[in-house]
Every structure is written in structure tokens, then in C-alpha cells.
Design an enzyme around this catalytic site. Structure first.
Site, PDB file in Angstrom:
ATOM      1  N   HIS A 944       0.863  -1.188   0.000  1.00  0.00           N
ATOM      2  CA  HIS A 944       0.000   0.000   0.000  1.00  0.00           C
ATOM      3  C   HIS A 944       0.895   1.233   0.000  1.00  0.00           C
ATOM      4  CE1 HIS A 944      -3.125  -2.763   2.032  1.00  0.00           C
ATOM      5  NE2 HIS A 944      -3.374  -2.688   0.744  1.00  0.00           N
ATOM      6  N   GLU A 947       1.383   3.748   2.982  1.00  0.00           N
ATOM      7  CA  GLU A 947       1.935   3.255   4.244  1.00  0.00           C
ATOM      8  C   GLU A 947       3.456   3.334   4.198  1.00  0.00           C
ATOM      9  OE1 GLU A 947       0.096  -0.582   4.641  1.00  0.00           O
ATOM     10  OE2 GLU A 947      -1.906   0.299   4.611  1.00  0.00           O
ATOM     11  N   HIS A1041       3.282  -3.495   6.983  1.00  0.00           N
ATOM     12  CA  HIS A1041       2.196  -2.556   6.667  1.00  0.00           C
ATOM     13  C   HIS A1041       2.229  -1.364   7.628  1.00  0.00           C
ATOM     14  CE1 HIS A1041      -0.626  -4.664   3.797  1.00  0.00           C
ATOM     15  NE2 HIS A1041       0.217  -5.632   4.095  1.00  0.00           N
ATOM     16  N   GLU A1126       1.989  -4.521  11.487  1.00  0.00           N
ATOM     17  CA  GLU A1126       1.407  -3.200  11.342  1.00  0.00           C
ATOM     18  C   GLU A1126       2.168  -2.189  12.199  1.00  0.00           C
ATOM     19  OE1 GLU A1126      -1.097  -2.378   9.461  1.00  0.00           O
ATOM     20  OE2 GLU A1126      -2.104  -4.250   8.975  1.00  0.00           O
TER      21      GLU A1126
END
Length: 1247
Positions: A944, A947, A1041, A1126
Site C-alpha cells: 500500500h 503506508e 504494513h 502493522e
């Protein structure tokens, strides 16, 4: 004759006298009650007296074993005498006044409500019903109504509604009787069917007669009447009646009267009641139109502004704000289309899905707003606090996978091996025999080897020129330890050094060495308080900046920073551009400068110019082809050589890398921050404390645009939809904007007030949404002036900008002054729903949706500055290529490093694949066998584009792996690393937030990737499938991420057991057989990485995530330890970094600590005794019962504490509860258990 009887009575304990009387009453029930009316009156009068005078009597009647309530209700039902009925009603009223609702519950459960309605109907049949009886009946009904769930239905079926209405109509001037009638009407109206029925019978008009005109008499009656009217107006039909009856202006006038006359604010509830009526009327389009026509916006705006200074009036201000936001006419985004300003034609269009819809959209269709989008009916807008998980609101476990078969990895291969054989070329290390390689020579070689593609020198040839590291507040010479060196004065390009701090125990000179993450040595394994040591070339050891004491850390960090802070911009430097350093006279600071032509024209790539005065040329100049500055052709620009502090950064190399990067808009500029580089600030950046009332004040400023339209400039100053000249020159007071550089995203800038700008972000290419990432340049600012920026087309319904996160700013003047860094900035930050309509085309078919605004204010410190703003620390594709090149130059003969091109993307950019491990000790069979049989670790990042923190974590991982520390060497000897550092180069280059050029989220394509549309995913998955076929599946797979709605760093994994625990499906014990090893890595990280939070981890598999990398690699490749890691975009709320916003230093540290955790994992998994391994892992993880108690699942609420100011995101909510009544009601949820707060960031509109 009466005396003995009296004596007997007196002899009975007082708490039983009431029971004796109740016994008498019970015996009278039936015909005796009708025959002996006088006796019934006497007994009921005595019971009433006892209950009124003795508290114990009431308790006796209502005690659990007593049948007192049944006797009283039976008597009430059987008597036909008005006085006896009244006595019993008085008794009930006394009994039900106390008891905190339990007594009312008993009354309702015994059928009391039905009996009251029955008496009401019977009494109404009399020619002249007793007023006192009607009064008492309605008073009692008002008390019990709210506790009886079927109260409204019973009232309607019994015919009681009409009785109450008729009574009200006949007694409009009789306030004593009217009050209980209104109280009952308020309860009746809470039933929607009743509300419609009452409306048909003229009750709405009747209520307006009660509440008007303005009068301070009978305020308690007025309050109840307004509550009842508000309940009635929740019905759309009643709201329409009120509009048709012309009552909206009446309500506004009445509110204004109360506002003007209630100077002591004693009647706030009446004013609030009037606003609730207006709020419910404006839930329909007709109501909003009538409100606007009656000048409601101005009336409420002015009255609210006057209320602002009085904090206790906040409920009025909040409700007024809600109404005004709702009635604010929906505006059109100032765009010709919501599709991206850039077009990329796909080789073929998918058969179905959003991209197919985009391409099938007929030309000429207005996709910005819907035709009838003038505030759609709000009933259609079920806007929730968390749109991303709307589907989960029906059931908390709706999304959890319940198919046991899908929760077990597939055993059968999905593709024939012949197809996968071509990927063998990416695994040369598995067949390499190293014959002909001279291992003896490599052992005696210098620590850095030259790379064929880069001119590098070994450490022994580094400059040893005597340098005085300048400081802002220089110590006197006798207190300064000045490093001294001998040798020549040549600085070899590509070899950048940075000062390392002297050891605290000595004042001896210490050579300058790079401070690298890979030099961390952990000395203990017990807890997070491990000491990290940095070896220096002279053998001394210093404490790492991660764990050293604050005073040491500050001293060392300041020395690092001051090396840049005292770098000066030489206006008329006559130095040769090749001479990297300039030595001044003793006592003067050293200037480390890089001389380049301004502007820099290298193969068509232009870096942004820095001017020295009023003639400087900021921004992109549409009028010229832009090579010459007013200062004269080829003016020399000196910029700080940040490579002194950034071993992996080289501005010249960066420009070379940009030349090979392909973008859809054909970018021809380089942004200063990417050229200069970023040196992490040494100061702490704490979470921004939210100012009370900030959201409200911003909303009021927005409302002013409608009320005072003449104050609005509405001047477009930047517009990508005019490709020939996006910067609109006006030579006026406007700021200049630019986003035409790699990873830039800003589509349009509109000046709305002198110092306020609305900014519109660009959609992802081949998409019509995903607006979150921004990166743009601003120039032409005034020093000391506060500017407000509003990003007006955000889509998420909440953001960490409401919880302490700030935007990032980079000042070119600061960089030139020696402080090249991104810093958190912005005040008055908040994120709220705005009045710009979001079309159903962009909202997945839902009508009535709005966009959200991120607003922040900032001021600028330097004249003629160029500043950049970004959502998070930018990390471009060209930066990655530069870093990989520099890492290759650091390779030593002991490191096996290979860089392959995995594939080409749609946009023509190469996707790098790295292989990192240790060279075998020799080419003997044993050493080669050990080399080939090392377990594999597969890492990926940046699927992504928005990010960017994932890339900074990956940078930390790569630097550690390529480092020279014993830990790094051990790690390379333990594993073979296969790394895809950027899965979506096209998205990164073109400034997308989530998608690739195909317009699709690549982390939703892992189940069935298309080789043409999703080449990076297709080939990465193929690599993993190849490994599975040759029985070499990775030990760990981790996809890095970023998460925009949670704090800390955490992991999502996959567990059959933990998924089943969250559902009610039945599973056999054999189905739930599972090794707990999947928890080991996150548990290790929670022990050694300060930013990591085990409490935020989740191992639940959701249906909506079945096509993500984590789940597919777990299910199809069979990797038990398959994770998404994350990293927060905001900061931490636990551990060492609690209360701090996260920076690149912490992110890179996280990447390094991930490596250390893998080394610990190796010690566990390397044990031959498998049971011993399980015992050890269980020891790390904790007992199984603890695991069970730590139920983990995804989140639907934010894991944030509440603010003093209630935050309202849903301007169109019809729920009374959604509206804050006071400072602590209706706020964001109080800290729930974090384990119940997990939201896999891979949701469709996720972070």
C-alpha cells in the site's frame, strides 16, 4: 365492645398491621367490594396512612414473598367506587415513588399497566369523569410507562390514546391536569406507530398551541410538552405536518425569545427541547428547506456564537452545530470528475469490479455528485462511527471465518511444477557450489568490498582529514575532546561518515564511525531493559542511543545534529564543486556544502531551486521552460551534504535513480526532502494535546461561509486538471503549491480566505477514491502568519488526527541551515464530516454520504522558504533504489547479497528481489550443505503506497542484515532472507494511497493474481509456490504494513483455535490441533521492541481477509508463521515511547529488532527435541489458559480515551444518544479492553 379489638390491634407488631389490612381487603374482593363500599374505603384509607407514615409498611407490601401488590391490583380492578379507586391509586403512587425502578418492574409484571388503562377507559365513559381520578391515573401511567416495553402497544389497543388526547383538548388551560397528560403523551410518542396515529389526530398542532407563545409561566409544563413534541417529530410524517403547518419559523422565533430572555440560563432544558424539535424536523429534506428559508442558519449561528463563552451552554451549541451542519446545503467538490487527474490505459480491463465499472461509465456522466444529492434523506444515511466495519455492526462475529475446511492449510499444490520451474533462477543460492571462489583471499580482505556498479572504497581509504565538529554552544577548548586524525585531505565520494560519540568513561579521541543499527549488541534475553552496545574502532564500547541515559543520549544526539546545524549556505562560494569540505579559520565552524548548479538540469530532471532573496523563483514556473534564475545563468547553489549523517544517502545518486523511474505524469522535478534526505530529529515529539472546542470552532468557520458568502475568495491557485499550467500565477497574496514530483499528491488548492486554503487530494489512478496520502510543496508564505489548510475529500470516518497525530513538514531553509528533517507540525488539528457530497458512484452505491475534512493550522519561520507537507515520512521508489545501491556498496566478502529484478510493473518500473545470507565458510561439502539448508525468511513491504512507515521499517531490517555486528553475522548464518522491499512501485511513484496502476488493492489479489495486472503479486506468490513444491517453504513470512487508526506496532497472524474461539461453531479436538509456535515471534518482539504491543495482536482469520498475503501464504503455502506487521502512523500509548509520535528512528529500530527476534526464534526452533521446543514456546507465550482469556478479534470502535470535548462525526444521526448532552456523554469510547479492539488493517477501506 371496641376496646378489646383495639387492644388486639395494638398488640400486633406495626410492620404486620398493613398485612392484616391487606388480608381484610383480600377477603372483600369480589361482590363484597361492591356491597360494602364504606368498608373498602376505610381499609384502603388506613393502608394509605400506614404507607405514608411508616417506611417499613411500604417495604412489607413490596417484599419478595409478599402478595401485597396482587391484592392491591385485584381490588383496583374489582372496585367501582371512585373514592376507593383513588385511595388505591394514592397507595400505588406512594409505593412506586421509591424503590429505584424495581417496584415499578413488579407492578408491570403483575399486569398493572393494563388495569390502569382499563380503569381509564371505564372512567371516560362516565358523563363527567372525575378530574382527580384522571389526574391520578395519568400521573401513575407516566411513572410506569418508561418501564413497560409494551406500554405503547397496550395504550393503542386499549383505546387510551384517544382518551388522553380528548382530555388534553378539553383542559388546555388546566395546567394541573395537562401536565400528567403531557407526561404520558411523551411516553406514548416514543412508539413510532403511536406517534403517527397521534399526528393524524391533530396532536402536533395541539402541542404547538401548548408551547406557544413565549411565556415564563409553567416552565415545568413547557419542558414536558417540548419533550413530547420532540418525540412526536421523530416521525417523518409528523415532521412534514409541522413544516406544512408553518411551525419551523415559529420554533425558531420561540428559541430566539428564550435565548434573549433567559439571561441567567436557568431554562437551558427548554431551549434544548426547542432545538431537539428543530433537529428532528430537519431530518427530512422539506424541514431543511424550511429551516434555510426561515433564516435558521443565521439565527442558530448568532445565538450559538453568543453561547460559546458559557461552558455550561455547550449542549445548546453542540445541538445547534448539529442542525446547522445537517442543513448546510451539500456542496459539490470543486472537480470536473472524481476519477484521478492522471490516466493510465490498462492492457485489459477486469470483467467485474470497481475498475470495470469505472471503464464502463458512459462519457459525460457527472460522477462528482448525484442528481438529487441536495442532502439525501438522512434516514438513508446510517452513518456509523466506523464505516470500515459497517458490515460488522449486525453481528460482532459476522466476518470471522466459520468454515473449518478453510481454516486448515491446503495440502494439494495449485500449480504444476513445470510452470514454476522458471523461478529456479531466483534461488541460485540453493544450488551454488562456490567452486573457484577464493575463501582465503576474502578473509583477509578489507571490511568493505567494491561493487561493480558503484565506485566505492574500502574503509581503509576513507578520509582521515582533521575535522572540528562544530557545536552551536561551543565548549572551551580545554573541555573539548577534539578527535585528531592523520592522512590526506581527500574525501572519497560515496564514503560518508558520521561522528560516533566518545565513550563515557574516557576523554581519549575517538575515530568517527557510522552509527548503525547493526552495531547493537543485546546482552540479555530477559526483558526490554537490555543494554545495547556500540563498538567503536578503538575497542571501546558505548551505550546505544536506544537505551542510554537521557543525558548521554541528548549529548550524543546533539553532537550528531550540530554537525549539520552549523553548515552555512555560502552565497558567493568560489570553491570547486568537487571539493566536499571547506575548512575555516580556527574557532569558526566548518561548512559541509555540496555545490550544484541552480537549477540542476540532469538529463531533463530538475531539482527545485533555492534562491537568495526577493528574486528567488519558487514553485513550478509555467511561463518559462525554467532554466535561468534572476540571479544569473548557472548560479551556484550550495546545499548541505547530509550524507555526512546519512550513510545510505547520496543526493547525486538519488537524481541518477530518479532518471530511471517511470511515472504516469512524467515527473521532471525532484522534491527537496527526497534530494536532501531526512535526519531524524533528536527532540521528542509528543502527541498533540487536543484543544477543547477545536472541532466546533472549525465547523462554525465553515458555516460562516454560507452566512457571509462575500467574505469568501474562492480563488483556485493550483489545479492539476489544467495540465499545461497547474500553478496559477496571480502575483498576489496567495501561496504557491506544487505536487508534481515522485510520490506527490495534491490535485487542487483553492484559496477561500486570505490565509485559508481548501485542498483536494487526487484519487488513486484508475480509481475514484482512496484519498488519504498527501505530499505537496508550499511557497510564497509570510513569516509569522498563521495559515489554515483543509484537506476536504478524506473518506475514512475517523482518524488518528483526532488522537494526537500531527502532519509532517519539511523546511528547505531549515535544511540549508543544517537541519534537514521532517518535523511534526500543526495546531488546531481535527478531522470531521464536512458538507461536500460524496456521490453514490464513489461511495459504492450508497447515497447521502459526505466527505471528511482534515484541518490544521501552521505558521512559517523563514522568509523565502519552500516547505513540504506530508501525511507520513515520504519514502519514494527512487529512495529505495538509492538505498539498495548504497547497501550493495557496504557488502563485505562474508555477506552473500544478490539483487534480482523479480518483474517489471505495469508502469515499466522494476520490482527488486533481494537475497541476503552469509557466505559459506569454505567450499567444502559440509559448509555448502549447511549454506543451502538454512531455513528461509520471506519479507515484503509497501503493498500500500500510502503506508510509507512500512518502508522505513524495511530500511531498518535491511541495514541490520547488511551490518557488521556479530548479531547480524549470526542472523545471516542462521537464515536465507528473500526480500521484496516494495511490492507496489507504481503506486508509490504516482502518489497513490492504496492501489497499483490497475486501480486495485494488491493485497486483495493474492488468491488469484493476474500476471498482467498484478505482476508483483503474481511473481511473489509464484516464488512461494516454488518453495512449497521443493519442500522449502519459509519458516516465517511477514508483510510490513502501516495502520492509520491504531497506535503501537503489532502483528496479525493466523490461528485455527483462536478463530474458532470467536465463533459458536462446533469443532472436534482434532480440528483444533495446533502448534502454539505462531505466537512465539510476536511474543519475543513484545519483550525486546519498545514500540511493539502484544495486546494489540490478533490471530483471527476473517472472511474479508482471505485474499490477503497473510492468509493466502498461511492457507496455500502452509506457512504457520505468516504475519502482517502493522506499524502505527501516529505513535505509542504503552512502553518506552508512550505519549510520543513515532519517527523514522523508532521505525528503523523496529525493523532491526525484528531481526533480533528472528535470531531468538532460531534458538527455539533449532532445538531437536520438539517437545522441549513446545515447552519453551509455552514458557514464552504463557499458560494456555492465559491464551484463552486473551480473546482477540477485530475492532469496531476506536481504542482511544475520551476527550473533554465530545466529537461528533455524524451530522445526520437521528439517534438522540449520538448527541452529547454534556462534556462526558456521547464521547469516544472510554478505554475498552485493547484485546477487544483489534481491527485487521486489511479491511477493504483499511489503513
Amino acid at each position: 365492645m371496641n376496646r378489646p379489638k383495639m387492644a388486639t390491634e395494638k398488640g400486633v407488631p406495626s410492620n404486620s398491621r398493613v398485612l392484616m389490612l391487606l388480608g381484610q381487603l383480600e377477603r372483600m374482593n369480589g361482590e363484597a367490594m361492591v356491597r360494602d363500599v364504606e368498608m373498602a374505603r376505610q381499609i384502603t384509607t388506613k393502608i394509605l396512612h400506614l404507607i405514608q407514615t411508616q417506611e417499613k409498611s411500604g417495604k412489607e407490601v413490596m417484599s419478595k414473598g409478599s402478595s401485597g401488590m396482587e391484592v392491591i391490583l385485584s381490588s383496583l380492578e374489582n372496585t367501582s367506587d371512585v373514592q376507593t379507586t383513588l385511595n388505591i391509586l394514592y397507595i400505588l403512587s406512594e409505593l412506586l415513588t421509591v424503590g429505584r425502578g424495581r417496584r415499578v418492574g413488579v407492578f408491570v409484571s403483575k399486569g398493572g399497566t393494563g388495569i390502569l388503562f382499563q380503569i381509564l377507559i371505564t372512567a371516560n365513559k362516565e358523563l363527567s369523569p372525575s378530574e382527580e381520578l384522571m389526574l391520578q391515573l395519568h400521573s401513575l401511567l407516566a411513572k410506569v410507562g418508561s418501564k413497560d416495553r409494551k406500554f405503547g402497544v397496550k395504550a393503542r389497543l386499549s383505546g387510551a390514546l384517544n382518551v388522553t388526547i380528548n382530555l388534553m383538548k378539553q383542559n388546555l388551560q388546566n395546567n394541573k391536569l395537562l401536565l400528567p397528560c403531557l407526561q404520558v403523551l411523551r411516553v406514548y410518542s416514543s412508539n413510532s406507530v403511536n406517534a403517527i396515529s397521534l399526528g393524524k389526530n391533530g396532536v402536533v398542532e395541539l402541542m404547538f398551541k401548548v408551547v406557544t407563545p413565549y411565556s415564563k409561566k409553567n416552565t415545568s409544563l413547557l419542558k414536558v410538552a417540548l419533550d413530547a413534541l420532540g418525540a412526536l417529530l421523530k416521525s417523518r410524517t409528523n415532521a412534514r405536518r409541522a413544516v406544512d403547518g408553518g411551525h419551523v419559523p415559529v420554533l425558531l422565533a420561540l428559541y430566539l425569545d428564550w435565548h434573549r430572555n433567559d439571561t441567567r440560563h436557568r431554562h437551558m432544558l427548554i431551549r434544548k427541547g426547542l432545538l431537539v424539535c428543530l433537529r428532528n424536523i430537519t431530518n427530512i429534506k422539506l424541514g431543511r428547506k424550511a429551516f434555510i428559508e426561515a433564516d435558521g442558519m443565521r439565527i442558530l449561528y448568532n445565538s450559538s456564537t453568543e453561547c460559546l463563552p458559557v461552558r455550561t451552554l455547550d449542549p445548546l451549541v453542540n445541538t445547534s452545530s448539529l442542525i446547522m451542519r445537517k442543513c448546510f446545503p451539500k456542496n459539490r467538490l470543486p472537480l470536473p470528475t472524481i476519477k484521478s487527474a492522471f490516466h493510465y490505459q490498462l492492457p485489459h480491463v477486469p470483467a467485474a469490479g470497481p475498475v470495470a465499472q469505472l471503464y464502463s461509465q458512459p462519457p459525460g456522466v457527472d460522477d462528482v455528485v448525484d442528481e438529487s444529492d441536495d442532502n439525501e434523506e438522512t434516514e438513508a444515511d446510517t452513518d456509523t462511527e466506523n464505516e470500515e466495519d459497517e458490515k460488522d455492526h449486525h453481528s460482532a462475529n459476522d466476518d470471522i471465518e466459520t468454515d473449518i475446511n478453510k481454516l486448515h492449510p491446503k495440502k494439494s499444490p495449485t500449480r504444476p511444477f513445470e510452470e514454476l520451474r522458471v523461478y529456479e533462477r531466483f534461488f541460485l543460492e540453493l544450488s551454488e557450489d562456490f567452486q573457484g571462489y577464493n575463501f582465503e583471499c576474502s578473509k583477509s580482505a578489507s571490511t568493505t568490498s567494491s561493487s561493480a556498479s558503484f565506485s566505492s572504497s574500502s574503509a581503509s581509504t576513507r578520509s582521515t582529514r582533521p575535522i572540528i565538529v562544530p557545536t552551536a554552544q561551543a565548549l572551551s577548548p580545554k573541555h573539548m575532546a577534539v578527535p585528531s586524525f592523520q592522512g590526506d585531505c581527500n574525501f572519497v565520494k560515496g564514503q560518508h561518515t558520521q561522528p560516533s560519540p566518545p565513550a563515557p568513561t574516557t576523554t581519549l579521541p575517538v575515530p568517527l564511525t557510522p552509527l548503525e543499527l547493526d552495531t547493537i549488541h543485546l546482552t540479555t534475553d530477559q526483558d526490554k531493559k537490555e543494554e545495547a552496545h556500540i563498538p567503536t574502532p578503538d575497542g571501546h564500547t558505548t551505550m546505544s542511543s536506544f537505551t542510554r541515559s537521557p543525558s548521554q543520549g541528548q549529548m550524543i544526539e546533539q553532537e550528531l545534529a550540530r554537525a549539520l546545524e552549523c553548515v552555512s549556505l555560502e552565497e558567493e562560494g568560489a570553491l570547486n564543486a568537487d571539493e566536499g569540505l571547506k575548512v575555516k579559520q580556527e574557532g569558526s565552524p566548518v561548512s559541509a556544502t555540496r555545490h550544484i548548479q541552480s537549477p540542476l538540469l540532469l538529463g531533463g530532471i530538475t531539482t527545485r531551486r533555492v534562491g537568495g532573496g526577493g528574486g528567488s523563483n519558487w514553485g513550478s514556473d509555467c511561463g518559462s521552460e525554467g532554466a535561468e534564475d534572476e540571479g544569473g545563468e548557472g548560479e551556484v547553489l550550495e546545499v548541505p551534504d547530509t550524507a555526512l549523517l546519512l550513510p545510505l544517502h547520496d543526493p547525486d545518486l538519488y537524481v541518477e535513480m530518479v532518471k530511471g523511474t517511470h511515472s504516469v505524469p512524467l515527473y521532471a522535478e525532484v522534491a527537496y526532502p527526497d534530494y536532501f534526505g531526512h535526519v531524524a530529529p533528536t527532540f521528542r515529539e509528543t502527541h498533540m494535546e487536543r484543544v477543547y472546542g477545536v472541532q466546533r470552532s472549525k465547523i462554525f468557520q465553515d458555516i460562516e461561509r454560507l452566512i457571509h458568502p462575500n467574505d469568501i475568495l474562492d480563488k483556485v491557485v493550483y489545479d492539476l486538471d489544467i495540465p499545461s499550467c497547474p500553478v496559477i500565477e496571480d502575483h498576489g497574496e496567495s501561496l504557491k503549491f506544487n505536487s508534481q514530483f515522485e510520490s506527490g499528491n495534491l490535485r487542487k488548492a483553492v484559496q477561500v480566505r486570505k490565509y485559508e486554503y481548501d485542498l483536494v487530494l487526487n484519487s488513486d489512478i484508475n480509481s475514484n477514491h482512496y484519498h488519504q496520502w498527501f505530499y505537496f510543496e508550499v511557497s510564497g508564505m509570510r513569516v509569522g502568519t498563521t495559515y489554515r489548510f483543509n484537506i476536504i475529500n478524506s473518506e475514512k470516518s475517523n482518524s488518528q488526527f483526532n488522537y494526537g497525530m500531527q502532519v509532517l513538514m519539511y523546511s528547505v531553509q531549515e535544511a540549508i541551515s543544517g537541519r534537514p528533517r521532517w518535523v511534526r507540525t500543526g495546531t488546531d488539528i481535527c478531522y470531521y464530516k464536512n458538507h461536500f457530497a460524496r456521490s453514490s458512484i464513489a461511495a459504492g452505491g450508497q447515497k447521502g454520504k459526505s466527505y471528511y475534512t482534515l484541518t490544521f493550522s501552521t505558521s512559517f519561520s523563514h522568509k523565502d522558504d519552500v516547505c513540504y507537507f506530508a501525511y507520513h515520512y515520504p519514502y519514494t521508489y527512487s529512495t529505495l533504489k538509492m538505498h539498495l545501491s548504497k547497501l550493495e556498496a557496504l557488502r563485505t566478502p562474508q555477506i552473500y547479497l544478490r539483487q534480482d529484478v523479480l518483474c517489471e510493473t505495469l508502469g515499466g518500473n522494476s520490482c527488486p528481489l533481494l537475497t541476503i545470507t552469509a557466505m559459506p565458510e569454505s567450499n567444502s561439502n559440509d559448509h555448502i550443505c549447511q549454506f543451502r539448508n538454512r531455513p528461509l525468511i520471506f519479507l515484503s513491504a509497501r503493498v500500500h503506497p500510502g503506508e510509507t512507515n512500512a518502508s522505513w521499517v524495511m530500511k531498518g531490517t535491511l541495514e541490520f542484515l547488511m551490518g557488521t555486528s556479530p548479531l547480524a553475522a549470526s542472523l545471516r548464518e542462521a537464515y536465507i532472507f528473500k526480500i521484496v522491499p516494495m511490492l507496489n512501485p507504481d503506486g508509490v511513484v504516482n502518489g497513490n494511497h492504496r492501489c497499483s496502476l490497475s486501480g486495485e488493492d494488491l493485497n486483495r489479489q493474492w488468491q488469484n493474481p493476474n500476471p498482467e495486472l498484478h505482476p508483483t503479486i503474481y511473481h511473489t506468490k509464484s516464488l512461494l509456490q516454488y518453495l512449497a513444491h521443493i519442500q522449502r517453504a519459509p519458516l516465517v513470512f511477514c508483510d510490513y504494513h502501516g495502520h492509520s487508526r491504531k497506535k503501537n506496532v503489532f502483528m496479525y497472524g493466523c490461528s485455527v483455535k483462536e478463530t474458532v474461539w470467536q465463533t459458536n461453531i462446533s469443532a472436534t479436538s482434532s480440528d483444533l490441533q495446533e502448534d502454539l509456535g505462531y505466537r512465539a515471534l510476536p511474543k519475543i518482539l513484545s519483550q525486546i521492541a519498545p514500540a511493539f504491543s502484544m495486546a494489540s495482536c490478533s490471530f483471527v482469520v476473517e472472511r474479508s481477509k482471505e485474499s490477503t498475503a497473510r492468509v493466502v501464504v498461511w492457507r496455500e503455502i502452509g506457512v504457520q508463521r505468516s504475519y502482517t506487521m502493522e506499524s502505527t502512523l501516529c505513535g505509542c500509548d504503552q512502553g518506552k515511547y508512550k505519549g510520543l509520535q513515532i519517527g523514522t528512528r523508532e521505525l528503523e529500530e523496529m525493523g532491526a529488532q525484528f531481526c533480533v527476534a528472528l535470531l531468538r526464534l532460531k534458538r527455539l526452533t533449532g532445538l531437536r527435541n520438539h517437545q522441549h521446543l513446545l515447552d519453551l514456546e509455552s514458557d514464552i507465550i504463557g499458560t494456555q489458559s492465559k491464551v484463552v482469556s486473551c480473546s482477540t478479534t477485530y475492532v469496531m470502535d476506536e481504542d482511544e480515551p475520551s476527550f473533554l470535548e465530545a466529537i461528533d462525526y455524524s451530522a445526520e444521526s437521528n439517534d438522540e444518544d449520538a448527541e452529547p448532552e454534556n462534556e462526558h456523554v456521547g464521547q469516544v469510547h472510554e478505554n475498552p479492553d485493547p484485546l477487544d479492539q483489534l481491527s485487521d488493517s486489511e479491511t477493504n477501506h483499511r489503513d
